[in-house]
Enzyme design. Structure first.
Site, PDB file in Angstrom:
ATOM      1  CB  CYS B 423      -9.168  -4.964  -5.945  1.00  0.00           C
ATOM      2  SG  CYS B 423      -7.735  -6.204  -5.416  1.00  0.00           S
ATOM      3  CG  HIS B 467      -6.226  -1.948  -4.671  1.00  0.00           C
ATOM      4  ND1 HIS B 467      -7.360  -2.647  -4.566  1.00  0.00           N
ATOM      5  CD2 HIS B 467      -6.459  -0.896  -5.488  1.00  0.00           C
ATOM      6  CE1 HIS B 467      -8.350  -1.929  -5.221  1.00  0.00           C
ATOM      7  NE2 HIS B 467      -7.583  -0.751  -5.633  1.00  0.00           N
ATOM      8  CG  ASP B 483      -9.000   1.399  -7.826  1.00  0.00           C
ATOM      9  OD1 ASP B 483      -9.579   0.133  -8.228  1.00  0.00           O
ATOM     10  OD2 ASP B 483      -8.971   1.584  -6.542  1.00  0.00           O
TER      11      ASP B 483
END
Lengths: 320, 669
Positions: B423, B467, B483
């Site tokens: 991520c 994250h 995202d």
């Protein structure tokens, strides 16, 4: 002021805890306060509370409050460790002045209530710590010093316990309603009268104090008998040597007479008579005692000795 | 009285010391335990006569060594660690000179203090249970040093003391709970420096490639959340923590200057302060309570934007929520968020500038790509979609094991060569691409998702849920969350990391035997976690606010009389409970029948003039009485014989014997 308070306290205690042969420590009779250790714990609890505040820590609070609860609970526990205890005074063994008088007691606990670390103490005197765990009753002896002759009334006894945590002290005072007798202190060396041997044989068959041997009879002379013991009168009659024998003291009673004593002073005389009683008893003689106000017929044995010594101990003592 | 402590008492004390000191080895220097063992060994040798009491010189030398060790151990003064170590050192050395009961009690009291002190380091249920054990052993030792005459064997005594200690502490519990619930909670009077070697866990204040992957290998709990109303969908659960604006070619940081949390805090209080009027509140509110685990860091994680926050926290212009102090204990926060709100429709110039800055040089290929794509699209939204499409269409892979990217031009290396990343790679390169095209963007780090615990009806967020995502400022929309990871691995936000990593099999690969991987064990783990959560929420999180709420719900309206009545009632109830528990209610002691009969026998003889002295044994008394009363001598002798028979040689037929006693007693009267 302090004295007045103390007096007040004393009379209150006496009223609350009257003298008795058998005392059971019931609720009314037990005092209980947190001990010095508890003050230390309170300081710790305060510290923990601060720690709990400053770090906003619940678990520190919990320890803090747990200890506080323990402190409170321990008061009940300590109280219960003393409650129900029965103290029975069995008696005080007689002793001579200056020696330690011994009080014998019996401690009894209720069934299913073991008692731990019980402290019995006379202030400034003997103290003892006992457990009543397996035994339900226990005999305990406690000694106390004496100064003069007469009656010994055991002073107030402090029965206390710190068990189980030492954070509280429960105590009670027990005044046992028994009294012991303290004999006069026997004088070191008994006075020996300087009177001559003739005085030994007085007409009425009595002997003065200080007499030693008693004429028993005569027997045939044997080699080695001292010349002093030869019966010269008989020798003059018969021309044969006979020896005087000095036997069978029992047949002839000795008298311990107050009036015969040459020394002044009541206590000295009593001490002297005390020594003589002990000596005669040791020698298993039969003896009587005559002191002002008391006459004890001749006799022997432990009971007789005790009677004589008691008479000496209580000479002139007002019955309290 | 007997002020010396016994050998058994000493052993008790040493055992208690060891129990108390043991848990500290996890946080404090390990050499404290050998110090205790050495001191204890010496003390035991002194007690058994094998060694001499250490002299003053020896003691001074030992203390000097201890202090020396303390200095060398690198602890900072003043700090809690140093204070605790000093106290432990004294605690260990004290056993060298414990001889009197008073010393022992000092040791035990310090022990109690240390049990509490350890809770500043650990507050889990396990730590609490261990603390309970320590309390029991310490209390047992307190009882142990009071005993001086040992009627029991050593083993019996240990059993007895432990049982008494457990009983007493259990009986204390009701009162303790009452005090705990009702004792006033004050605000901290002064603040103490906490640990120096504090362990920091969770999301860090900077992000280099590989940081979050490491975090993802941990199944430690980060925080738990209870929702007041409905629980938002899994893919909506973005728990914002920190915002990274500054990129140096390799690492993402919060600001250009590498500032610490103290400086962030002061920034949040001044020019970087949260502006309530920048938010256009919309949509449904989500009310929730979060209990954060101890992390050693001040970052808190909330749904954006958290409009109402209850507690001592700071809020920043980037919608972060931050604690005033690093979390050294579980921390409770109540918040209400409006995720559908529009934020910063007008972007302040300094924020815009922060969200646009890029390194002067480096990553030339990426910059060129951005120029090209911008030329091809022309609008913010189209450009954004194009970038995401590129992630989706090219062979990008979501992996926990990305290749290393080198020291510089890391974005280039990722976008054009490895194309394998986690991520942080996607968020970082996405923000870079946005900025290169002149669109304000920033990296947000926190947690995504969470594990729903149905038993406890709460959401548990673990470290592996860490994250990183991006926020882009679009004209007319304000800050919008993007995202890029979801484009590559849609299952990451829908089902969590475990599902996303199923193919790779790298989820918690380091913890081979994680109970998570076994279904039924996992069920038990969730149950246990429910208990843990209750512990966190209701025991550790019980503070002044909770207390006020509880009192209010108990008493309706808060009144002095009400509180007094409640306290009085509770105390009375506890007092009664105690009385029953301790058997203090008056209870008549039943005397055995034969003893009753014997007392009546003595009374009958007393009437005839023969008194029994309390000390007289029955046999002796019988002889006296028989002598004094020849008329009933036979009865007296037989009665005494039967009575002694019952007392000293109990037979099977005790009833017949007592009947005989009654008959004989009748003859006496």
């Amino acid at each position: 002021m302090v004295e007045a308070l103390r007096g007040h306290w004393e009379s209150w205690v006496q009223q609350r805890l009257p003298a008795s042969r058998v005392t059971t420590l019931t609720q009314r009779k037990i005092f209980i306060v947190p001990s010095k250790t508890a003050v230390g714990l309170l300081v710790l609890i305060a510290l923990l509370f601060l720690l709990g505040i400053n770090f906003q820590n619940s678990l520190v609070y919990i320890i803090c409050f747990w200890l506080l609860s323990l402190l409170l609970l321990t008061i009940f526990y300590t109280w219960r460790n003393l409650a129900g205890l029965t103290i029975t005074a069995l008696g005080v063994e007689p002793c001579f002045a200056g020696e330690k008088v011994v009080l014998e007691m019996e401690l009894t606990r209720p069934a299913h209530q073991p008692k731990y670390a019980l402290e019995l103490a006379w202030e400034g005197e003997d103290q003892v710590q006992v457990d009543l765990v397996t035994a339900q009753t226990l005999r305990v002896k406690l000694s106390h010093s004496t100064t003069g002759r007469g009656y010994f009334k055991p002073p107030r006894l402090r029965v206390a316990t710190h068990f189980p945590t030492g954070l509280a002290v429960a105590w009670s005072y027990v005044t046992v309603d028994v009294r012991g007798v303290v004999y006069p202190a026997p004088i070191e060396k008994a006075f020996q009268p300087s009177g001559n041997a003739q005085r030994e044989n007085v007409e009425d068959g009595r002997e003065i104090a200080g007499g030693s041997n008693d004429f028993g009879g005569i027997r045939d002379y044997q080699q080695g008998d001292g010349s002093k013991r030869i019966h010269w009168a008989k020798y003059a009659q018969t021309g044969k040597l006979y020896t005087k024998t000095f036997v069978d003291y029992a047949s002839h009673a000795l008298w311990l007479e107050w009036d015969e004593l040459p020394m002044p002073g009541i206590e000295v005389r009593l001490s002297h008579l005390c020594r003589k009683v002990l000596e005669f008893h040791q020698e298993q003689r039969e003896y009587g005692l005559r002191i002002p106000g008391t006459l004890i017929e001749p006799g022997k044995g432990e009971a007789h000795k005790a009677r004589c010594l008691q008479a000496l101990a209580l000479f002139g003592v007002q019955d309290a | 009285m007997h002020k010396q402590i016994t050998y058994t008492g000493m052993i008790w004390l040493l055992a208690a010391q060891l129990v108390v000191m043991l848990p500290f080895v996890f946080d404090l220097p390990l050499w404290l335990i050998p110090v205790l063992l050495f001191a204890a060994g010496w003390r035991l040798r002194v007690l058994s006569g094998a060694a001499l009491q250490p002299g003053n010189v020896t003691k001074a030398l030992l203390i000097g060594l201890g202090i020396g060790g303390l200095v060398l151990s690198g602890l900072k003064f003043p700090s809690l660690d140093a204070m605790a170590t000093l106290l432990l050192l004294g605690f260990a050395f004290k056993s060298l000179e414990v001889a009197q009961r008073r010393d022992a009690i000092v040791v035990i009291f310090i022990g109690y203090f240390l049990v509490a002190l350890h809770f500043l380091y650990a507050q889990s249920i396990t730590a609490a249970l261990y603390g309970m054990v320590s309390m029991i052993v310490l209390t047992g030792a307190l009882v142990g040093v009071q005993q001086s005459v040992a009627e029991f064997s050593a083993a019996q005594q240990v059993r007895f003391n432990l049982r008494l200690s457990v009983f007493m502490l259990l009986q204390c519990l009701p009162l303790m709970v009452v005090i705990f619930v009702f004792a006033p909670r004050l605000a901290p009077l002064w603040s103490l420096p906490m640990t120096t070697q504090q362990v920091k866990t969770g999301v860090a204040d900077r992000m280099a490639p590989g940081d979050i992957e490491k975090l993802s290998q941990s199944d430690a709990l980060a925080f738990r959340v209870t929702f007041k109303g409905r629980k938002p969908a899994q893919h909506e659960l973005y728990w914002r923590g920190l915002v990274f604006n500054h990129f140096d070619g390799r690492e993402w940081r919060q600001f250009e200057q590498d500032i610490d949390s103290q400086q962030v805090q002061s920034a949040l209080l001044t020019n970087y302060r949260w502006q309530a009027d920048a938010i256009k509140v919309q949509g449904e509110p989500i009310a929730y309570e979060v209990v954060y685990e101890k992390t050693g860091q001040p970052w808190l994680f909330t749904l954006t934007p958290a409009m109402e926050v209850d507690g001592e926290v700071l809020r920043g212009a980037d919608y972060r929520v931050m604690a005033r102090q690093a979390l050294q204990a579980p921390f409770l926060l109540k918040a209400v968020s409006y995720p559908d709100s529009q934020r910063d429709l007008e972007l302040a110039p300094e924020l815009r500038q922060l969200a646009l800055e890029l390194p002067e040089t480096g990553d030339a290929r990426t910059r060129a790509l951005a120029q090209q794509l911008w030329r091809e699209t022309g609008t913010e939204q189209a450009y954004l979609d194009r970038v995401l499409a590129r992630f989706r269409d090219q062979r990008f892979e979501y992996t926990l094991k990305p290749p290393t990217l080198g020291a510089s031009d890391t974005i280039d290396a990722f976008l054009f060569e490895s194309q394998r990343g986690f991520c942080s790679h996607y968020a970082g390169s996405f923000v870079f691409l946005m900025r290169a095209a002149g669109i304000p963007a920033r990296v947000v780090v926190g947690y995504q998702g969470g594990e729903w615990n149905a038993a406890g009806e709460y959401l548990a967020i673990h470290q592996y849920d860490a994250h990183a995502w991006a926020e882009v400022w679009l004209t007319g929309q304000g800050w919008v969350r993007v995202d890029p990871t979801t484009v590559v691995a849609p299952s990451r936000t829908e089902q969590g990391l475990e599902a996303a990593m199923q193919a790779e099999g790298s989820f918690l690969a380091d913890s081979m035997f994680s109970v998570r991987k076994i279904a039924w064990l996992n069920g038990i783990r969730q149950q246990l976690d429910t208990v843990q959560y209750g512990w966190r929420r209701w025991v550790l999180g019980y503070d002044g606010a909770e207390q006020a709420a509880l009192l209010k719900s108990l008493l309706g309206t808060f009144s002095v009389q009400g509180v007094a009545l409640l306290m009085g009632g509770l105390l009375a109830a506890i007092g009664l409970l105690w009385l029953v528990l301790l058997g203090m209610t008056p209870r008549r002691e039943r005397e055995a029948l034969e003893h009753q009969l014997y007392r009546r026998f003595c009374a009958a003889l007393a009437k005839r003039g023969v008194l029994r002295e309390p000390g007289d044994a029955p046999g002796v008394f019988a002889a006296q009485a028989a002598e004094a009363l020849p008329a009933v001598a036979g009865v007296i002798r037989e009665f005494t014989q039967v009575y002694e028979g019952i007392c000293y040689a109990p037979s099977a037929d005790g009833q017949q014997a007592t009947r005989r006693l009654k008959a004989l007693l009748g003859q006496l009267k």
